[in-house]
Design an enzyme around this catalytic site. Structure first.
Site, short mmCIF file in Angstrom:
data_model
loop_
_atom_site.label_atom_id
_atom_site.label_comp_id
_atom_site.label_asym_id
_atom_site.label_seq_id
_atom_site.Cartn_x
_atom_site.Cartn_y
_atom_site.Cartn_z
N HIS A 360 -4.41 -19.20 4.20
CA HIS A 360 -4.11 -18.06 3.60
C HIS A 360 -4.29 -16.96 4.47
O HIS A 360 -4.09 -15.70 3.93
CB HIS A 360 -4.39 -17.76 2.20
N LYS A 551 -0.92 -4.16 -5.41
CA LYS A 551 -1.69 -5.14 -4.69
C LYS A 551 -3.11 -4.82 -4.52
O LYS A 551 -3.40 -3.45 -4.64
CB LYS A 551 -1.00 -5.40 -3.37
N ARG A 552 -3.68 -5.73 -3.91
CA ARG A 552 -5.24 -5.26 -3.50
C ARG A 552 -5.15 -4.14 -2.63
O ARG A 552 -4.20 -4.09 -1.71
CB ARG A 552 -5.91 -6.56 -2.92
N LYS A 557 -2.64 -3.66 4.46
CA LYS A 557 -1.54 -3.72 3.37
C LYS A 557 -0.85 -2.16 3.42
O LYS A 557 0.06 -1.90 3.06
CB LYS A 557 -1.85 -3.83 2.06
N THR A 659 3.14 -12.66 -2.43
CA THR A 659 4.09 -12.99 -3.69
C THR A 659 4.33 -12.08 -4.66
O THR A 659 5.45 -12.32 -5.18
CB THR A 659 3.28 -13.91 -4.42
N LYS A 663 7.94 -11.25 -6.81
CA LYS A 663 8.14 -10.81 -8.13
C LYS A 663 9.02 -9.52 -8.23
O LYS A 663 9.83 -9.61 -9.31
CB LYS A 663 6.68 -10.81 -8.77
C1 26Q Z 1 -14.21 -15.62 0.71
C2 26Q Z 1 -15.54 -15.55 0.90
C3 26Q Z 1 -16.69 -14.70 0.00
C4 26Q Z 1 -15.92 -14.19 -1.16
C5 26Q Z 1 -14.71 -14.12 -1.30
C6 26Q Z 1 -13.86 -14.74 -0.49
C7 26Q Z 1 -12.58 -14.42 -0.54
C8 26Q Z 1 -11.88 -14.32 -1.86
C9 26Q Z 1 -10.36 -14.25 -2.15
C10 26Q Z 1 -11.59 -14.49 0.54
C11 26Q Z 1 -9.97 -14.61 0.12
C12 26Q Z 1 -9.69 -14.35 -1.07
C13 26Q Z 1 -8.26 -14.18 -1.29
C14 26Q Z 1 -7.27 -14.21 -0.40
C15 26Q Z 1 -5.97 -13.77 -0.76
O1 26Q Z 1 -5.50 -13.91 -1.88
N1 26Q Z 1 -4.76 -14.35 0.27
C16 26Q Z 1 -3.51 -14.19 -0.29
O2 26Q Z 1 -2.79 -15.22 -0.60
C17 26Q Z 1 -1.59 -15.17 -1.06
C18 26Q Z 1 -1.03 -16.69 -1.31
O3 26Q Z 1 -0.84 -17.21 -0.31
C19 26Q Z 1 -0.57 -14.65 0.10
O4 26Q Z 1 0.43 -14.43 -0.50
C20 26Q Z 1 -1.34 -13.43 0.57
O5 26Q Z 1 -0.49 -12.90 1.62
C21 26Q Z 1 -2.77 -13.49 1.13
O6 26Q Z 1 -3.16 -12.58 1.33
#
Ligand code: 26Q
Length: 817
Positions: A360, A551-552, A557, A659, A663
């Site tokens: 991702h 979004k975050r 972004k 995503t 939406k």
């Molecule tokens: C990793 C290690 C330690 C703590 C947290 C994490 C961590 C947590 C969440 C790393 C990444 C995430 C989330 C990533 C994420 O949401 N990515 C998004 O995924 C979507 C679904 O595929 C995409 O549409 C987005 O582009 C992408 O940013």
């Protein structure tokens, strides 16, 4: 075990039957009557009445799965952002209106009840919400699927804005109990940590460990317009010993419960980031905890109907949602080889056929690695297994590649530069038969850049599956006015086959449809306007252009690009207040990771800019800036349907898919965006003339970077941009603390502007002017909005899951007849 068939009441769903069920559940489930019941009790009783109606479908699905000895998909994810369940379940069962009437006859307003339900916010952002949309789609398609994750007691923090700053408070979502889950105390597995390994006879044993139990909690996931369901199984940590008895007997009550609390911490809270080292260790424990329980559970389920592992890979597909569950690979190897005594080669062959992995992110710094020392301490056997997998892999590649040592160093599972670390993505790729990106561009860049060596070694492994969203929640449920209108014109089948929306193209020039479409959007805008007035005490004009970036909060972004443009526009309005401005409400929503300083400063800047702009009498309704706090699934369901404009403005090459973009377009918002992630595919589907595309492409970004990007030059040459940046630098928006935003200025102008905000500024401002021009012509705007909705067929999660099922998992839908 008894084999007597249960005789239970078949529940029908007339208004009367529902009223009786709610009353029964209030009496016998909640233990209250109408006099003593609080609103939460009504919600609980109504939820139980709905849940009862799901259970029959659930049992039937489970029984058919066993009878047909189907292949099952195990979708492993650290995050599931389910949101609320009540309305979703009612719509899946087709009993929404009956329930509303039943509750009304009991003197209860269902719309008030639904707002009381807390979100299950067991995730950070897109990746977690994608997992929830996938569960919905798998159930709807009848794909035998299980979601597996962690039952965090505290989900994503609640965000409040206090004096312009983000304040995080814990989200104890289980406070009022969770009527949707079934605790399964009989399903518990021991999960080990620490200790050491010894060789005994032919086998390795892992001994002297500490342990914790993982206990299952199940939630039914209903499918839409089918009686198929599937299960989300979340693990909760239970201490193996309730109390340290010797401490207890000494009267040391604190110590007596310490060990229990420590071991149960593993499922206490969702990690929003990995900034502290204590946090990192707990995060590693979480990752192992849930995959260990899951692998033990899938072996147990397989062994109920098989006596050898001969057909294991024909019956099980394991999917890794990013690298967070990658320890499932060495854990399954350990269980097969050390515990079940399957020969290593045979175990590895099954694993290669069972596992698949979705990436991702392309940002190298976001790829997960774990310190070898920490693994050695916490999971010594797994580290040995990883080393063995690596040795065999590098040997094979070495022979094939003529011992290209540089390449071998790059692809090794162990990063040897500096402190040794295990590269989790490399482990995932080596063990998986398929690796996918989440949009066409992302999948291309993935094989060109971060995984180029692997793509050369295993070209057949790499593939694309563009993300999708569930139209049930994101249109049918979130926008009742628009979905009712669509139902009226093309029928309701679009809920199961989103390509049906293409029929709306024929209505693009139908004036009565366009009028009704505008009216439906207007109702959604009024609903939001009222909520903003109630909850934030801000007044906005529902006829203004609603411009959303939700979004975050992250530099890539580029919320900053949006804010800069707001500032420039503010200055323009002040200079020429009488010009024919299109009234706009620019809304932001999103959380900043608690340790991400810059993201928090960006929130602060949005707050300070909005205070200035919203109170300037020269500006009035021409421009308003609103930060909507606590963005999450439920807030998204409220604000997305009210959007006219969708901001998807990441630096090209950084947003894997997005995503939210889907939406918003599905709800008839027009996108202003870069050619990044799934924006490109949305553009192809809805027509470039119905979007506002701007800025550098991914290739142009690369070229600009290699040529030597000089943001200061752009600052010096563009007077409007320079004034805005100087205002930020000199405290125009923060007179109480003039240097508050100095770092933002320096990041953009002096420190390289990593995300090329200034490089895209002029094009963005021009695109925003094009937006205004289109909005001035309501017919043209509505035509584009309808084209957006009509083009969204391919962005259904049903299409996405169909591709995973056929191309990656090799599973077929259950025969429900
Ligand atoms: C990793 C290690 C330690 C703590 C947290 C994490 C961590 C947590 C969440 C790393 C990444 C995430 C989330 C990533 C994420 O949401 N990515 C998004 O995924 C979507 C679904 O595929 C995409 O549409 C987005 O582009 C992408 O940013």
């Amino acid at each position: 075990m008894t084999t007597v068939d249960l005789e239970f009441d078949q529940l029908n769903s007339t208004v009367d039957a529902l009223r009786r069920s709610i009353s029964n559940r209030m009496m016998y489930g909640v233990g209250k009557d109408a006099v003593t019941a609080h609103p939460h009790d009504w919600l609980h009783a109504a939820a139980l009445a709905v849940r009862d109606r799901l259970v029959a479908r659930w049992m039937k699905t489970t029984r058919l799965q066993y009878e047909q000895d189907v292949k099952r998909v195990y979708y492993l994810s650290m995050e599931f952002l389910i949101g609320r369940t009540f309305t979703n379940a009612l719509l899946a069962l087709g009993i929404h209106d009956q329930m509303k009437e039943a509750l009304a006859s009991l003197g209860v307003d269902m719309d008030v009840l639904t707002e009381l339900e807390p979100d299950a916010a067991l995730g950070n952002g897109g990746l977690g919400r994608l997992a929830a949309c996938f569960l919905d789609a798998m159930a709807t398609l009848g794909i035998p699927g299980f979601g597996y994750g962690i039952r965090y007691e505290y989900g994503m923090f609640r965000q409040q804005i206090v004096n312009g700053e983000q304040v995080e408070t814990p989200d104890y979502w289980l406070r009022a109990g969770n009527p949707w889950e079934f605790p399964r105390p009989e399903i518990q597995y021991l999960v080990h940590f620490g200790g050491r390994t010894v060789q005994r006879d032919e086998h390795v044993e892992w001994i002297d460990t500490e342990h914790v139990n993982a206990m299952a909690y199940d939630t039914v996931i209903p499918g839409y317009a089918t009686s198929a369901t599937n299960t989300l199984r979340l693990w909760s940590a239970r201490a193996t010993e309730e109390l340290d008895l010797s401490a207890f007997n000494r009267g040391d009550y604190r110590r007596a419960v310490d060990a229990k609390n420590m071991s149960e911490n593993v499922s206490r809270l969702l990690y929003p980031d990995d900034s502290t080292s204590a946090g990192r260790e707990l995060r590693l424990r979480q990752e192992y905890f849930f995959v260990s329980a899951t692998m033990q559970d899938l072996i147990r389920r397989y062994m109920r109907t098989h006596s050898t592992f001969g057909r294991f890979h024909e019956k099980v597909a394991v999917h890794l949602n990013d690298t967070h569950p990658v320890l499932a690979i060495p854990e399954l190897m350990r269980l097969l080889v050390d515990v079940h005594h399957v020969p290593w080669e045979r175990a590895w062959q099954s694993i290669e056929q069972m596992f698949s992995y979705t990436n991702h992110t392309l940002m190298p710094e976001a790829l997960e690695t774990w310190d070898v020392e920490m693994l050695a301490r916490l999971l010594p056997r797994h580290l040995e297994i990883i080393f063995e997998i690596n040795a065999q892999f590098l040997k094979r590649v070495g022979e094939q590649s003529g011992h290209d040592t540089e390449m071998i160093r790059r692809i090794s599972l162990i990063d040897e530069y500096g402190q040794r670390r295990v590269r989790m993505a490399h482990l995932a790729i080596v063990a998986s038969h398929k690796v996918n990106g989440v949009s066409k561009l992302h999948s291309q860049l993935m094989t060109r850049d971060i995984f180029a060596d692997f793509a050369r070694l295993f070209p057949e492994r790499f593939t694309n599956v563009t993300n999708g969203i569930t139209p049930r929640r994101w249109l049918a449920q979130a926008s009742r006015p628009l979905s009712a209108l669509i139902d009226e014109r093309i029928g309701t089948h679009w809920r199961s086959d989103l390509f049906d929306l293409a029929k709306l193209r024929d209505l693009a020039d139908d004036a009565s449809f366009a009028e009704a479409f505008r009216e439906a959007k207007r109702q959604n805008k009024i609903r939001l306007t009222q909520r903003l007035a109630q909850q934030l005490k801000v007044t906005v004009d529902p006829d203004a252009l609603f411009d959303l970036q939700v979004k975050r909060i992250h530099e890539y972004k580029r919320q900053l690009l949006n804010v800069l443009h707001v500032i420039v526009r503010y200055n323009q309005i002040r200079a020429e207040p009488e010009k024919d401005w299109v009234p706009r409400v620019v809304m932001f929503a999103g959380k900043a990771a608690s340790a991400y300083r810059m993201a928090k400063t960006i929130i602060r800047l949005i707050g300070d800019v909005s205070a200035k702009v919203n109170h300037d009498p020269l500006v009035g309704d021409r421009l308003k800036v609103v930060f909507v706090p606590n963005y999450g699934v439920s807030v998204a369901e409220l604000i997305i349907p009210a959007a006219d404009l969708s901001e998807q403005i990441s630096t090209a090459g950084t947003e894997a898919s997005g995503t939210g973009n889907m939406k918003l377009a599905l709800n008839g918002a027009l996108t202003i965006g870069t050619l990044d992630g799934a924006n490109i595919e949305i553009c192809d589907a809805v027509g470039r003339e119905n979007m506002f595309i701007f800025g550098h492409t991914a290739d142009e970004v690369d070229a600009l970077r290699s040529a030597g990007y000089r943001p200061r030059q752009l600052y010096e040459e563009n007077p409007e941009l320079r004034v805005a940046l100087d205002q930020i630098r000199t405290g125009f928006f923060s007179p109480d603390d003039p240097l508050r935003f100095a770092d933002i200025f320096h990041t953009l102008v002096d420190w390289g502007d990593q995300y090329m905000v200034l490089a895209d500024f002029a094009a963005f401002a021009q695109a925003q002017n094009d937006v205004d021009a289109r909005f001035r012509d309501p017919h043209a705007w509505t035509r584009s909005a309808i084209a957006n909705v009509a083009g969204m067929g391919q962005f259904s999660a049903d299409r996405t899951i169909g591709e995973y099922a056929r191309g990656i998992w090799h599973v077929k839908p259950l025969d429900m007849s």
